[in-house]
Design a protein around this motif. Structure first.
Motif, PDB file in Angstrom:
ATOM      1  N   GLY A  20       0.786  -1.220   0.000  1.00  0.00           N
ATOM      2  CA  GLY A  20       0.000   0.000   0.000  1.00  0.00           C
ATOM      3  C   GLY A  20       0.824   1.278   0.000  1.00  0.00           C
ATOM      4  N   GLU A  35       2.557   2.675  -2.446  1.00  0.00           N
ATOM      5  CA  GLU A  35       2.336   3.448  -3.679  1.00  0.00           C
ATOM      6  C   GLU A  35       0.997   4.176  -3.606  1.00  0.00           C
ATOM      7  OE1 GLU A  35       2.154   2.845  -8.527  1.00  0.00           O
ATOM      8  OE2 GLU A  35       2.702   1.145  -7.257  1.00  0.00           O
ATOM      9  N   ALA A  36      -0.027   3.526  -3.124  1.00  0.00           N
ATOM     10  CA  ALA A  36      -1.350   4.147  -3.033  1.00  0.00           C
ATOM     11  C   ALA A  36      -1.326   5.311  -2.055  1.00  0.00           C
ATOM     12  CB  ALA A  36      -2.393   3.111  -2.608  1.00  0.00           C
ATOM     13  N   ASN A  86      -2.075   9.338  -2.986  1.00  0.00           N
ATOM     14  CA  ASN A  86      -3.101  10.107  -2.259  1.00  0.00           C
ATOM     15  C   ASN A  86      -2.522  11.394  -1.697  1.00  0.00           C
ATOM     16  OD1 ASN A  86      -5.159   8.336  -2.783  1.00  0.00           O
ATOM     17  ND2 ASN A  86      -4.826   7.118  -0.924  1.00  0.00           N
TER      18      ASN A  86
END
Length: 192
Positions: free
Chosen positions: A23, A25-26, A30
């Motif tokens: 997670g 990269e996400a 954001n």
């Protein structure tokens, strides 16, 4: 301090095999979107569109100017360059002048044919030949003047004088060669 390259590469491979946490990269994307305001994103697309239009208009204008440029075609007739304009000579004016011209030219060629080139007289003959060439060029120039302006007393006299100079030059060459030959034969006699 020196290390084996193979060891360095093996150690480097161990470090690169490690993975990023799930997670990551996400979360990064954001945070990036939160930092960039929405209105800035739309202004970039508008600027890119305007720049593209300016580039298209510029290229179109350049192409238009290039295509509509007047073409300058020059046709060169190569046959005109190789064909010389016939020039008049003394023989073209009257039969009496033709006899005078033929007399001088025959004597000049006769004297020139009697010249024997040897290593001893080569330099002397070359000097006279260069003077003879200069007189030949002058004769052609005067003949061209005769052709362009028509016969007159000055031009006819200049042509005859040129022929006389050339014949006298050949006589002087003949005398120089004879004196050179006699001086060489005298040297040979005194050395024997």
């Amino acid at each position: 301090m020196a290390q084996d390259l193979r060891d360095i590469i093996k150690n480097d491979n161990k470090q690169s095999t490690e993975r990023m946490p799930e997670g990551h990269e996400a979360r990064f994307l954001n945070k990036l979107e939160a930092e960039l305001p929405e209105n800035q994103k739309s202004s970039w697309s508008w600027m890119q569109l305007a720049a593209s239009i300016v580039v298209v208009f510029g290229l179109s204008f350049g192409a238009y100017k290039y295509i509509n440029k007047p073409i300058d075609i020059q046709v060169v007739d190569t046959q005109l360059e190789t064909v010389e304009k016939p020039t008049k000579s003394l023989g073209d004016i009257s039969p009496d002048f033709k006899k005078v011209e033929d007399y001088y030219l025959a004597n000049i060629n006769y004297e020139l044919s009697k010249v024997k080139l040897t290593p001893e007289n080569k330099e002397l003959i070359d000097g006279y030949i260069s003077q003879l060439d200069a007189l030949n060029k002058e004769y052609k120039r005067i003949s061209l003047e005769l052709t362009n302006s028509g016969p007159n007393e000055l031009t006819v006299n200049a042509l005859i004088t040129n022929l006389k100079f050339r014949l006298n030059l050949m006589y002087r060459l003949k005398e120089q060669l004879e004196s050179l030959q006699t001086s060489e034969s005298n040297k040979k006699r005194t050395n024997i």
